[in-house]
Scaffold this motif. Sequence first.
Motif, PDB file in Angstrom:
ATOM      1  N   TYR A  81      -3.951   1.751   2.603  1.00  0.00           N
ATOM      2  CA  TYR A  81      -3.918   0.704   1.593  1.00  0.00           C
ATOM      3  C   TYR A  81      -4.773   1.146   0.416  1.00  0.00           C
ATOM      4  CZ  TYR A  81      -5.055  -3.553  -0.955  1.00  0.00           C
ATOM      5  OH  TYR A  81      -5.244  -4.475  -1.947  1.00  0.00           O
ATOM      6  N   SER A  95      -1.934  -2.779  -6.369  1.00  0.00           N
ATOM      7  CA  SER A  95      -2.177  -2.252  -5.029  1.00  0.00           C
ATOM      8  C   SER A  95      -0.859  -1.883  -4.355  1.00  0.00           C
ATOM      9  CB  SER A  95      -2.930  -3.281  -4.185  1.00  0.00           C
ATOM     10  OG  SER A  95      -2.156  -4.472  -4.037  1.00  0.00           O
ATOM     11  N   ILE A  97       0.735  -0.167  -0.268  1.00  0.00           N
ATOM     12  CA  ILE A  97       0.569   0.410   1.074  1.00  0.00           C
ATOM     13  C   ILE A  97       1.512   1.597   1.185  1.00  0.00           C
ATOM     14  CG2 ILE A  97       0.831   0.009   3.543  1.00  0.00           C
ATOM     15  CD1 ILE A  97       0.162  -2.917   3.057  1.00  0.00           C
TER      16      ILE A  97
END
Length: 456
Positions: A81, A95, A97
């Motif tokens: 992450y 952000s 993953i």
Amino acid sequence: MNRNVAVILSLMMLTVAPLLAQVDDAPQPENQTVASDDNLGAAADRMVTPPPVSGQAYPVTSGSQERSNYLRGGLNFTSAYTDNALGSAAGKPLSDISYSIAPFLSVAQTATREQFVLTYAPGYTLYQRFSDRSEADQNASISFAYRLSPHVTFSANDSFQKSSSVFNQPDLGTTGAVNPGPNLPNFSVIAPNADRLSNTGTAGLTYQFELNDMVGTTGTFTNLFYPNPAQVPGLSNSSAQAGLAFWAHRLGRRHYLGATYQYQRLLAQPTHGLTETQTHAPLLFYTVYLAKDLPLSFFGGEQHSDTVQPPPLLPLKQWTPVGGASLSWRAHSTSFAISYAHTISTSPGLIGAVKLDNATASIGQQLTKNLSASASGGYSQNNVLGNLPNSTGSLNGHTISGAAFVQQQFGRNVTLQLAYTRLHQDYAGVLILASTPNTSRESISIAYHFDRVLGR
């Protein structure tokens, strides 16, 4: 050099005392050296190559983790992450993953006169949110040493990476590397996630022509290339070639004193033209082996640079003081290294070569038979040569980084690793970093691996 230099060097000297309390009195340094000399069967009268001119980074593994004559392979799966996956000029970190799968293969062979280590780790990284950044990764490294005669040794190594993230380096053992010499590879400005190609290589030849005298030469190159400039606004491609010739004299049984001549050709390729810097530097160095596997080194001198910049900027010639120090210690279950250097170095993606202040440290500990931990950190100040002090959006800035790893082995074939990395980058003139200077990354990896002993 400024007062920060004195502070860092003083801290390094203070570090020596507690380390000496943990090691036995050392045998003479000619009975120990870097891994290549040890594994090639160094004779009692053979000199070692002092760290400032070896062209090699300090090893990041402890003595208990060293291996020779093996075949190792397996499969590594990583989920990570990142809170600042792309960077943003709007000041809102994005952000994501990621999932990576990478087979890896490593082979090492050591004979009386030669040593060879090859590691290859291709793979694929998939991003959950920004799928357009998903790509195949390539990671490879090779190291070779050959003793041409009892006192002549040739060594070379090369590492290559193709990835969408600077963090994707499965099983290459490069994390936390500390470089003790003046030829510093400089990748300290880091785009969070962007397609990139990087390549670093070193080759060297040493000749011990007397009982206490050695000469040698080292050549290095680095390349940093961004295939898609739109992903990294404010950063550019760069490359460097450097050569170093040295003479070393052994004083007593623990002390090495010598002189070097260093040449560098540093290229940066910003969108508005090519910037080229050539440097020449006569340097002195000194290494003392305080105990077994505990070298303390210093180097210093003056560096002359000649920079040619795109119009309307004028050529720039100047003299710059150069200096640095390093300390490394290796024991059965512990490794430690720290270094500092003030020098002119290649552009880490900026518009030209830089005056670099770089401090790095790394420590590793084998906690139990199956549990190990390591940590590393670094600080880099990059001041662009020729960059106008009062210009808007100065590209000068600094990078602070830190990383921690914990690794647990289950049985003979399964390893679990937890990792955390933190970056802070302050570069007002780099669009991709200016508004989102901080990046944190947490990852978990599980690997299945096999080991086969060769030649036994």
